[in-house]
Design a protein around this motif. Structure first.
Motif, PDB file in Angstrom:
ATOM      1  N   TRP A  73      -6.575   3.677  -7.201  1.00  7.01           N
ATOM      2  CA  TRP A  73      -5.529   4.371  -6.884  1.00  7.01           C
ATOM      3  C   TRP A  73      -5.016   5.496  -7.954  1.00  7.01           C
ATOM      4  O   TRP A  73      -5.024   6.727  -7.672  1.00  7.01           O
ATOM      5  CB  TRP A  73      -4.286   3.537  -6.554  1.00  7.01           C
ATOM      6  CG  TRP A  73      -3.167   4.423  -5.543  1.00  7.01           C
ATOM      7  CD1 TRP A  73      -2.908   5.549  -5.416  1.00  7.01           C
ATOM      8  CD2 TRP A  73      -2.713   3.420  -4.336  1.00  7.01           C
ATOM      9  NE1 TRP A  73      -1.802   5.719  -4.549  1.00  7.01           N
ATOM     10  CE2 TRP A  73      -1.754   4.430  -4.026  1.00  7.01           C
ATOM     11  CE3 TRP A  73      -2.484   2.144  -3.963  1.00  7.01           C
ATOM     12  CZ2 TRP A  73      -0.737   4.199  -2.944  1.00  7.01           C
ATOM     13  CZ3 TRP A  73      -1.678   1.859  -3.061  1.00  7.01           C
ATOM     14  CH2 TRP A  73      -0.841   2.820  -2.344  1.00  7.01           C
ATOM     15  N   GLY A  74      -5.053   4.873  -9.149  1.00  3.78           N
ATOM     16  CA  GLY A  74      -4.621   5.744 -10.191  1.00  3.78           C
ATOM     17  C   GLY A  74      -5.876   6.727 -10.561  1.00  3.78           C
ATOM     18  O   GLY A  74      -5.352   7.978 -10.978  1.00  3.78           O
ATOM     19  N   VAL A 107      -5.141   9.984  -7.822  1.00  7.75           N
ATOM     20  CA  VAL A 107      -4.173  10.812  -7.994  1.00  7.75           C
ATOM     21  C   VAL A 107      -4.088  12.291  -8.588  1.00  7.75           C
ATOM     22  O   VAL A 107      -3.947  13.234  -8.049  1.00  7.75           O
ATOM     23  CB  VAL A 107      -2.717  10.014  -8.861  1.00  7.75           C
ATOM     24  CG1 VAL A 107      -1.819  11.037  -9.067  1.00  7.75           C
ATOM     25  CG2 VAL A 107      -2.433   8.883  -7.732  1.00  7.75           C
ATOM     26  N   SER A 120      -3.818  15.115  -5.669  1.00  6.99           N
ATOM     27  CA  SER A 120      -2.177  15.706  -5.788  1.00  6.99           C
ATOM     28  C   SER A 120      -2.096  17.142  -5.356  1.00  6.99           C
ATOM     29  O   SER A 120      -0.806  17.320  -4.932  1.00  6.99           O
ATOM     30  CB  SER A 120      -1.593  15.384  -7.076  1.00  6.99           C
ATOM     31  OG  SER A 120      -1.441  13.747  -7.332  1.00  6.99           O
ATOM     32  N   SER A 129       1.067  13.647  -2.522  1.00  4.68           N
ATOM     33  CA  SER A 129       1.892  13.335  -3.834  1.00  4.68           C
ATOM     34  C   SER A 129       3.325  12.430  -2.925  1.00  4.68           C
ATOM     35  O   SER A 129       3.712  11.478  -3.498  1.00  4.68           O
ATOM     36  CB  SER A 129       2.325  14.281  -4.548  1.00  4.68           C
ATOM     37  OG  SER A 129       1.251  14.531  -5.349  1.00  4.68           O
ATOM     38  N   THR A 187       2.176   8.526  -4.065  1.00 14.63           N
ATOM     39  CA  THR A 187       2.539   8.246  -5.420  1.00 14.63           C
ATOM     40  C   THR A 187       3.989   8.119  -5.606  1.00 14.63           C
ATOM     41  O   THR A 187       4.758   8.091  -4.752  1.00 14.63           O
ATOM     42  CB  THR A 187       2.321   9.714  -6.140  1.00 14.63           C
ATOM     43  OG1 THR A 187       3.068  10.763  -5.649  1.00 14.63           O
ATOM     44  CG2 THR A 187       0.859  10.049  -5.998  1.00 14.63           C
ATOM     45  N   CYS A 246       7.149   9.209 -12.216  1.00 12.67           N
ATOM     46  CA  CYS A 246       6.922   8.549 -13.455  1.00 12.67           C
ATOM     47  C   CYS A 246       7.334   9.599 -14.526  1.00 12.67           C
ATOM     48  O   CYS A 246       7.737  10.655 -14.291  1.00 12.67           O
ATOM     49  CB  CYS A 246       5.415   8.361 -13.679  1.00 12.67           C
ATOM     50  SG  CYS A 246       4.385   9.833 -13.526  1.00 12.67           S
ATOM     51  N   CYS A 292       0.385   9.983 -15.542  1.00 18.42           N
ATOM     52  CA  CYS A 292       1.385  10.659 -14.925  1.00 18.42           C
ATOM     53  C   CYS A 292       0.975  11.784 -14.585  1.00 18.42           C
ATOM     54  O   CYS A 292       0.449  12.873 -15.627  1.00 18.42           O
ATOM     55  CB  CYS A 292       2.827  10.704 -15.740  1.00 18.42           C
ATOM     56  SG  CYS A 292       4.078  11.206 -15.016  1.00 18.42           S
ATOM     57  N   ARG A 344       4.387  12.220 -11.227  1.00 17.98           N
ATOM     58  CA  ARG A 344       4.197  11.346 -10.239  1.00 17.98           C
ATOM     59  C   ARG A 344       2.624  10.539 -10.610  1.00 17.98           C
ATOM     60  O   ARG A 344       1.814  11.009 -11.483  1.00 17.98           O
ATOM     61  CB  ARG A 344       3.607  11.927  -8.808  1.00 17.98           C
ATOM     62  CG  ARG A 344       4.778  13.027  -8.298  1.00 17.98           C
ATOM     63  CD  ARG A 344       5.902  12.475  -7.727  1.00 17.98           C
ATOM     64  NE  ARG A 344       5.902  11.525  -6.730  1.00 17.98           N
ATOM     65  CZ  ARG A 344       6.733  10.828  -6.051  1.00 17.98           C
ATOM     66  NH1 ARG A 344       8.088  11.198  -6.195  1.00 17.98           N
ATOM     67  NH2 ARG A 344       6.431  10.196  -4.906  1.00 17.98           N
ATOM     68  N   ARG A 345       2.653   9.221 -10.224  1.00 13.97           N
ATOM     69  CA  ARG A 345       1.416   8.333 -10.394  1.00 13.97           C
ATOM     70  C   ARG A 345       1.335   7.193  -9.312  1.00 13.97           C
ATOM     71  O   ARG A 345       2.119   7.380  -8.400  1.00 13.97           O
ATOM     72  CB  ARG A 345       1.635   7.667 -11.861  1.00 13.97           C
ATOM     73  CG  ARG A 345       2.869   6.557 -11.687  1.00 13.97           C
ATOM     74  CD  ARG A 345       2.665   5.599 -12.945  1.00 13.97           C
ATOM     75  NE  ARG A 345       4.059   4.933 -13.083  1.00 13.97           N
ATOM     76  CZ  ARG A 345       4.135   3.726 -12.268  1.00 13.97           C
ATOM     77  NH1 ARG A 345       3.442   3.368 -11.401  1.00 13.97           N
ATOM     78  NH2 ARG A 345       5.386   3.329 -12.643  1.00 13.97           N
ATOM     79  N   GLY A 346       0.291   6.922  -9.345  1.00 13.74           N
ATOM     80  CA  GLY A 346      -0.092   5.767  -8.240  1.00 13.74           C
ATOM     81  C   GLY A 346       0.574   4.360  -8.547  1.00 13.74           C
ATOM     82  O   GLY A 346       0.907   4.312  -9.870  1.00 13.74           O
ATOM     83  N   TRP A 385       4.834  -1.885  -3.082  1.00  7.49           N
ATOM     84  CA  TRP A 385       4.519  -0.611  -2.378  1.00  7.49           C
ATOM     85  C   TRP A 385       4.915  -0.504  -1.062  1.00  7.49           C
ATOM     86  O   TRP A 385       4.576  -1.507  -0.196  1.00  7.49           O
ATOM     87  CB  TRP A 385       2.951  -0.278  -2.433  1.00  7.49           C
ATOM     88  CG  TRP A 385       2.535   0.900  -1.797  1.00  7.49           C
ATOM     89  CD1 TRP A 385       1.839   0.930  -0.384  1.00  7.49           C
ATOM     90  CD2 TRP A 385       2.976   2.449  -2.060  1.00  7.49           C
ATOM     91  NE1 TRP A 385       1.658   2.092   0.012  1.00  7.49           N
ATOM     92  CE2 TRP A 385       2.373   3.108  -0.869  1.00  7.49           C
ATOM     93  CE3 TRP A 385       3.423   2.912  -3.035  1.00  7.49           C
ATOM     94  CZ2 TRP A 385       2.521   4.468  -1.115  1.00  7.49           C
ATOM     95  CZ3 TRP A 385       3.473   4.210  -3.123  1.00  7.49           C
ATOM     96  CH2 TRP A 385       3.008   4.985  -2.023  1.00  7.49           C
TER      97      TRP A 385
END
Length: 576
Positions: A178-179, A182, A186, A192, A196, A199, A206, A210-212, A219
């Motif tokens: 996931w990370g 992003v 995005s 996003s 996400t 962050c 980041c 935004r981040r995962g 979640w």
């Protein structure tokens, strides 16, 4: 240490450092799972439990598979969701036969090959609106349910809706992928906002604030809960002909896309007859093109004349023969696997023993092939997916695979719907006359393939290995491990894998292999084997990660089922 345990351990033969410390077996990360009534094996423990709960409540294996797949679309959006396609093989104990379903969608009717040429593209982009095709998953759920379901679809979708509304903790491997997705996705509208979390600028990973979600974080996806709720109330047409379809139409119109309401309204998957070959007394079943399943059958036919058991797992001969057979099968795959509505793949010829005998003459025990031409047509892979399998107390077994294709898909996520569209259209070729050439309303070549094995007309194994071009290679390796090398169901998945990369592809620019490609060997193969392969002309490299994800259920000859799950994923096999 207690005396009895010490005595048992001292009595065991010496094992390699990677061996299980109790059994001494070299490739078992954990035991097989045994259960008397039912079994589920998925890539997420919570989805496995959803499947078991559905069967305990009276649902069939198909009900359980639908429920677990819906949950996986929420919990593992890095591999699947209602924006993707679905294929399944079902063993029906009443008719004592296999039923196949091709739930793949077609390209937008308003998008043409000329449009790609106008944009100066030689291959379809991996992300954005252009690779998007109609998602076939929801239709496939309802088709499977109509024939084999026992509980209502509302009941089947309820667990996923609950987890989407109330939240669930993200698992480790899923969080990692996931990370990684992003930063790439995005830029596409809706991603996003829906996939996400906020962050701080100094946080690792980041991107634009935004981040995962990270491992263990809760979640929630309330938009997906609403989408699944609408489907539960209104059926498949709520997705393909209702408000959801109209919102999808407006979204793509606003963002340079071509997928339209009429494309969704016209969609329909189809029941297909599985195709088989016999390998050492076992009937191995795959679905016909537009998928790549018959490549596994071709590889098995090419390998059957060789005494792999005598050569031994991990020997130079084992790895070399597998790789050469793969090259030959993938040459045919590139040349002639396509939408059967547009091109008649010569399936019967390709999976025949006679054809394999003729093609097998091209394999040398001494030298690796640098090029491999197709045997039928004179002219003429980074995928992510989930595979899962379920078996119920009545003997029904489901082999199901579902995907957004490349990781989290195209990045196109209509606001308020909570899912991402697949980018399966990337698999078309922008070359007129090619069997897999792009055309409006056409299904692309597909990598996702479920598998099934019968023995003497009875179910033996429901299994799959997800992961782009790795899938037919993985299918074959699991069977070699079970049948030729005598491994148990968990060992067969945990054993180090082989992946050959660089064959001619039926997608993109379809560039022909001319240098023999690259041979990836997972940790665990002896260095003597690596050196011997290099002497034969193989280009051997180490790759960390492209070896797929495995789940399997085997019929226990003593009653009930045996389950196994991929040690490289977050998954779980469990039963009751």
């Amino acid at each position: 240490m207690r005396p009895l345990i010490a005595a048992l351990l001292l009595a065991l033969p010496l094992a390699s450092p990677a061996a299980d410390r109790i059994t001494g077996k070299p490739f078992a990360t954990r035991s097989e799972v045994y259960a008397p009534h039912a079994m589920a094996a998925t890539s997420h423990p919570l989805a496995t439990q959803v499947a078991l709960d559905v069967m305990k409540a009276g649902g069939s294996a198909v009900d359980a598979a639908i429920a677990a797949n819906a949950a996986l679309g929420l919990m593992e959006p890095t591999g699947n969701g209602v924006g993707g396609d679905l294929f399944a093989i079902v063993w029906d104990p009443k008719t004592r036969k296999l039923h196949g379903y091709n739930g793949s969608g077609r390209s937008p009717k308003a998008l043409t090959l000329a449009e790609f040429q106008r944009r100066g593209l030689q291959a379809i982009p991996a992300h954005g609106p252009l690779p998007v095709t109609v998602p076939g998953t929801v239709d496939a759920w309802f088709a499977l349910h109509q024939r084999f379901g026992r509980r209502s679809m509302a009941d089947n979708l309820a667990p996923a809706i609950g987890y989407a509304r109330d939240g669930h903790p993200v698992h480790e491997v899923i969080a990692y992928y996931w990370g990684r997705s992003v930063p790439t996705l995005s830029k596409w509208p809706g991603f996003s906002e829906q996939f996400t979390v906020p962050c701080g600028a100094k946080e690792t990973g980041c991107t634009n604030g935004r981040r995962g979600p990270r491992t263990g974080e809760t979640w929630k996806n309330p938009h997906l809960a609403a989408t699944l709720g609408a489907i539960a109330r209104g059926g498949r047409d709520a997705f393909y002909k209702g408000d959801i379809a109209r919102r999808i139409d407006a979204y793509f119109k606003a963002h340079d896309g071509f997928l339209a309401y009429d494309d969704l309204a016209a969609h329909k998957g189809e029941w297909v007859e599985p195709v088989s070959t016999n390998y050492r007394g076992f009937d191995v079943w795959e679905l016909p093109p537009n998928g790549q399943g018959i490549a596994a059958l071709q590889i098995l036919n090419l390998l059957e004349p060789y005494d792999l058991k005598a050569y031994g797992f991990g020997s130079p001969e084992h790895v070399h023969l597998f790789t050469e057979a793969k090259k030959l099968a993938f040459a045919d795959r590139a040349a002639s696997y396509a939408d059967p509505d547009y091109y008649r793949t010569p399936v019967a010829t390709l999976v025949s023993k006679a054809y394999a005998r003729e093609r097998g003459k091209l394999i040398s025990m001494e030298r690796a092939m640098k090029a491999a031409e197709p045997g039928v047509i004179p002219q003429l892979n980074e995928g992510d997916t989930i595979y899962m399998t379920v078996a119920d107390a009545d003997g029904m077994m489901v082999s199901l695979i579902q995907s957004n294709y490349r990781g989290m898909g195209s990045g196109m996520a209509p606001p308020g719907l909570g899912f991402i569209f697949q980018d399966r259209g990337e698999q078309f070729v922008l070359k007129e006359g090619h069997p897999n050439a792009f055309a409006p309303g056409k299904r692309p070549f597909h990598t996702i393939i479920p598998a099934f094995v019968t023995k003497d007309g009875k179910p033996w194994l429901s299994y799959g290995v997800m992961g782009g071009a790795m899938q037919p290679q993985g299918h074959v390796q699991i069977l070699l491990n079970l049948i030729d090398f005598g491994m148990n169901l968990q060992e067969a998945g945990d054993a180090p894998r082989i992946q050959h990369d660089g064959s001619t592809e039926p997608a993109g620019q379809a560039t022909a292999m001319a240098d023999g490609g690259e041979l990836d060997l997972e940790s665990g193969f002896p260095y003597e084997t690596v050196r011997a392969l290099m002497r034969k002309g193989h280009s051997v490299r180490f790759a960390d990660g492209p070896y797929g994800g495995y789940q399997a259920i085997m019929v226990n000859p003593h009653g009930g089922y045996i389950g196994a799950s991929e040690s490289r994923k977050d998954g779980q096999a469990a039963g009751y």
